[in-house]
Design a protein around this motif. Structure first.
Motif, PDB file in Angstrom:
ATOM      1  N   TYR A  30    -104.920   1.076  18.527  1.00 25.03           N
ATOM      2  CA  TYR A  30    -105.238   2.019  19.597  1.00 25.03           C
ATOM      3  C   TYR A  30    -106.720   1.956  19.932  1.00 25.03           C
ATOM      4  N   MET A  31    -107.594   2.125  18.911  1.00 23.20           N
ATOM      5  CA  MET A  31    -109.052   2.087  19.133  1.00 23.20           C
ATOM      6  C   MET A  31    -109.606   0.807  18.502  1.00 23.20           C
ATOM      7  N   HIS A  45    -100.081   3.401  19.847  1.00 19.42           N
ATOM      8  CA  HIS A  45    -100.559   3.871  18.538  1.00 19.42           C
ATOM      9  C   HIS A  45    -100.363   2.831  17.447  1.00 19.42           C
ATOM     10  N   LYS A  98    -100.241   0.183  14.646  1.00 18.95           N
ATOM     11  CA  LYS A  98    -101.348  -0.470  13.940  1.00 18.95           C
ATOM     12  C   LYS A  98    -100.769  -1.537  13.023  1.00 18.95           C
ATOM     13  N   ASN A 127    -107.405   2.938  12.746  1.00 15.98           N
ATOM     14  CA  ASN A 127    -107.962   2.281  13.920  1.00 15.98           C
ATOM     15  C   ASN A 127    -108.943   1.201  13.507  1.00 15.98           C
ATOM     16  N   ALA A 174    -112.671  15.305  14.107  1.00 15.22           N
ATOM     17  CA  ALA A 174    -112.635  14.574  15.386  1.00 15.22           C
ATOM     18  C   ALA A 174    -111.453  13.606  15.413  1.00 15.22           C
ATOM     19  N   SER A 175    -110.905  13.329  14.217  1.00  8.10           N
ATOM     20  CA  SER A 175    -109.717  12.457  14.143  1.00  8.10           C
ATOM     21  C   SER A 175    -108.459  13.246  13.789  1.00  8.10           C
ATOM     22  N   PRO A 195    -106.728  15.549  16.064  1.00 11.39           N
ATOM     23  CA  PRO A 195    -106.730  16.163  17.395  1.00 11.39           C
ATOM     24  C   PRO A 195    -105.589  17.148  17.658  1.00 11.39           C
ATOM     25  N   HIS A 242    -105.794  10.411   7.640  1.00 12.55           N
ATOM     26  CA  HIS A 242    -105.412   9.829   8.925  1.00 12.55           C
ATOM     27  C   HIS A 242    -104.093   9.077   8.730  1.00 12.55           C
ATOM     28  N   LYS A 245    -100.084   8.787   7.905  1.00 12.36           N
ATOM     29  CA  LYS A 245     -98.916   9.615   8.265  1.00 12.36           C
ATOM     30  C   LYS A 245     -97.781   9.177   7.349  1.00 12.36           C
ATOM     31  N   TRP A 266    -109.145  21.077  16.742  1.00 17.11           N
ATOM     32  CA  TRP A 266    -110.360  20.279  16.964  1.00 17.11           C
ATOM     33  C   TRP A 266    -111.216  20.766  18.120  1.00 17.11           C
TER      34      TRP A 266
HETATM   35  O1  LIG Z   1    -103.986   6.212  17.169  1.00 20.11           O
HETATM   36  C1  LIG Z   1    -104.702   6.990  16.566  1.00 20.11           C
HETATM   37  O2  LIG Z   1    -104.856   6.871  15.352  1.00 20.11           O
HETATM   38  C2  LIG Z   1    -105.397   8.071  17.335  1.00 20.11           C
HETATM   39  C3  LIG Z   1    -104.983   8.412  18.609  1.00 20.11           C
HETATM   40  N1  LIG Z   1    -105.616   9.368  19.357  1.00 20.11           N
HETATM   41  C4  LIG Z   1    -106.720  10.025  18.851  1.00 20.11           C
HETATM   42  C5  LIG Z   1    -107.405  10.997  19.634  1.00 20.11           C
HETATM   43  C6  LIG Z   1    -106.953  11.346  20.991  1.00 20.11           C
HETATM   44  C7  LIG Z   1    -106.422  12.605  21.225  1.00 20.11           C
HETATM   45  C8  LIG Z   1    -106.005  12.962  22.502  1.00 20.11           C
HETATM   46  C9  LIG Z   1    -106.126  12.059  23.554  1.00 20.11           C
HETATM   47  C10 LIG Z   1    -106.646  10.786  23.296  1.00 20.11           C
HETATM   48  C11 LIG Z   1    -107.058  10.432  22.019  1.00 20.11           C
HETATM   49  C12 LIG Z   1    -108.531  11.643  19.130  1.00 20.11           C
HETATM   50  C13 LIG Z   1    -108.962  11.331  17.845  1.00 20.11           C
HETATM   51  C14 LIG Z   1    -108.314  10.401  17.050  1.00 20.11           C
HETATM   52  C15 LIG Z   1    -107.183   9.740  17.560  1.00 20.11           C
HETATM   53  C16 LIG Z   1    -106.487   8.736  16.755  1.00 20.11           C
HETATM   54  O3  LIG Z   1    -106.860   8.483  15.582  1.00 20.11           O
END
Ligand SMILES: O=C(O)c1c[nH]c2c(-c3ccccc3)cccc2c1=O
Length: 462
Positions: free
Chosen positions: A58-59, A117, A119, A137, A313-314, A316, A348, A350, A444
């Motif tokens: 995702y990131m 999402h 990974k 991520n 911040a992670s 959400p 983080h 699941k 958050w």
């Molecule tokens: O795939 C993942 O793991 C994650 C996916 N979205 C995340 C967001 C987010 C929340 C709302 C809208 C867009 C992004 C914020 C912080 C961490 C994550 C994250 O870790």
């Protein structure tokens, strides 16, 4: 150095379940030495001599990712599969542009609020390939001081060219399900090349089921292919028998929460819990629905974490969703992982499981990218005739009988060391720890200014 170790001697091959947590910086080294890996370990030459790789996520911090590969692998072909659109996509291309070996592939996301999402890593070596399915991520922070889960496949050998390609699948149809998941991305030349590569490898040693989600309104034969209905189908065929797990609770642990509906009967305790409490469909015994326990960090868990409030911040979970579903709080338990040295490593990861009341045994266990949301697991539509999923997700399901033929359950604590048992390395502590009267779930997007966090800071989101 580890570079010279053959892949079969290193600690990664030694783990019977191939299930690891990520290394955490700032905890005693003992908790990072067994059943823990860092991204550099996964990409290291001791795992195999890399030819090319693919990273689904995702990131992405692309310059950081390149630095995680050993120097001699940094110019090997790398396919990045992402879901970024518009400005995020432009940024990704700008960051990838200077690496001629990197190709970007945008997963189609035609459904609103859907995200990519999943990974996963494909690692092709000169002597086979590995699949890695995980929860982090591709950014520094996700591999630094959080609790993340990683499943690393055994080394899958290449099939001899004369062997017919129908060979090489496992008792869990791992390769078939992986190819079906990839097929859902549609036609992309580079992904299709990876599908061909996967077809050419013997994955018969894979002992886990794939539980994937792909965006869509899935009906007919496709209805049970994805999300919570895939889990239901696998548990109907390969799950525990009803008499063994009668009244065993289901536990869900996650790092984000969607909008679950105005009451538990909308989705959480109805279709979703029904799938997770599915038992082998032999008897007609109608089982009472089991207790549902959920693990999500409270504000204090976040405040005291190694990262402090920024861990949130992670996580959400928004006030907008929380205020619509106060009932959700009645299921909640704290994040505690003393047994793995990770009570302060914010989750983080699941995970979902079915556990005996005395917390000694597990009937099955999932590690996945999927948080507790309809977007990830799917929700029935049109009188249960279709399953509506918004996001791409992927996870692996461990079922005792598929890990070892006559194994019925996994052990949790190391008591039952009899031969027909296998210890499952739980990422979090049992028995679970309830919220105190004053504990609230972490949200958050509200401020916390009455107590400073472990770094001495307050939390004032804009
Ligand atoms: O795939 C993942 O793991 C994650 C996916 N979205 C995340 C967001 C987010 C929340 C709302 C809208 C867009 C992004 C914020 C912080 C961490 C994550 C994250 O870790």
């Amino acid at each position: 150095t580890s570079e010279k170790m053959s892949p079969y001697e290193n600690y990664i091959e030694a783990a019977p379940l191939n299930f690891f947590l990520t290394k955490v910086f700032g905890i005693p080294n003992h908790y990072n030495s067994s059943l823990a890996v860092g991204i550099k370990d996964i990409l290291s030459a001791s795992m195999g001599n890399l030819i090319s790789s693919a990273q689904f996520n995702y990131m992405f911090d692309i310059p950081w990712l390149v630095q995680q590969y050993p120097e001699q692998f940094r110019s090997k072909p790398l396919l990045i599969i992402h879901g970024s659109q518009r400005a995020d996509k432009t940024t990704l291309h700008e960051n990838a542009h200077r690496y001629p070996n990197i190709t970007l592939c945008q997963a189609k996301l035609d459904i609103m609020y859907g995200t990519h999402h999943s990974k996963m890593m494909f690692l092709l070596y000169d002597n086979g390939m590995r699949v890695v399915i995980h929860t982090a991520n591709i950014i520094h922070n996700d591999w630094y001081q959080k609790t993340q889960g990683v499943w690393i496949s055994p080394l899958f050998p290449k099939l001899a060219s004369d062997q017919d390609l129908s060979q090489g699948d496992s008792v869990t149809q791992f390769r078939k399900d992986l190819l079906e998941y990839l097929g859902a991305y549609g036609t992309n030349k580079h992904l299709q090349e990876w599908q061909e590569t996967i077809r050419q490898h013997d994955m018969s040693s894979a002992k886990v089921f794939i539980i994937g989600s792909v965006p869509g309104r899935h009906t007919g034969a496709s209805k049970m292919k994805w999300g919570h209905l895939k889990l239901r189908k696998v548990l109907q065929e390969h799950g525990p028998d009803g008499s063994t797990v009668k009244d065993w609770p289901v536990i869900g642990q996650f790092s984000s929460v969607g909008s679950l509906g105005s009451g538990p009967e909308n989705w959480l305790s109805s279709e979703w819990l029904e799938s997770l409490s599915t038992v082998q469909a032999n008897g007609i015994v109608k089982l009472s629905k089991p207790k549902l326990n959920l693990i999500f960090p409270c504000v204090e868990n976040v405040r005291r974490s190694l990262e402090g409030y920024p861990a949130g911040a992670s996580l959400p979970y928004s006030i907008k969703n929380a205020r619509k579903q106060q009932y959700f709080n009645t299921f909640l338990h704290q994040w505690r992982a003393f047994s793995r040295g990770r009570s302060r490593a914010s989750p983080h990861i699941k995970t979902y499981t079915r556990i005996s009341p005395d917390a000694q045994y597990l009937a099955w266990f999932i590690v996945t990218s999927a948080n507790l949301s309809k977007a990830a697991w799917g929700a029935y539509e049109k009188n249960n005739s279709q399953l509506f999923i918004r996001s791409y997700e992927i996870g692996v399901l461990f079922v005792p009988s598929k890990v070892e033929e006559n194994l019925k359950l996994f052990n949790v604590q190391g008591v039952d060391s009899s031969k027909d048992s296998m210890l499952f390395p739980l990422p979090w502590d049992v028995p679970l720890t309830s919220y105190t009267q004053t504990d609230r779930p972490w949200l958050w997007d509200i401020a916390y200014t009455d107590k400073p966090d472990s770094q001495g800071n307050m939390w004032c989101p804009s």
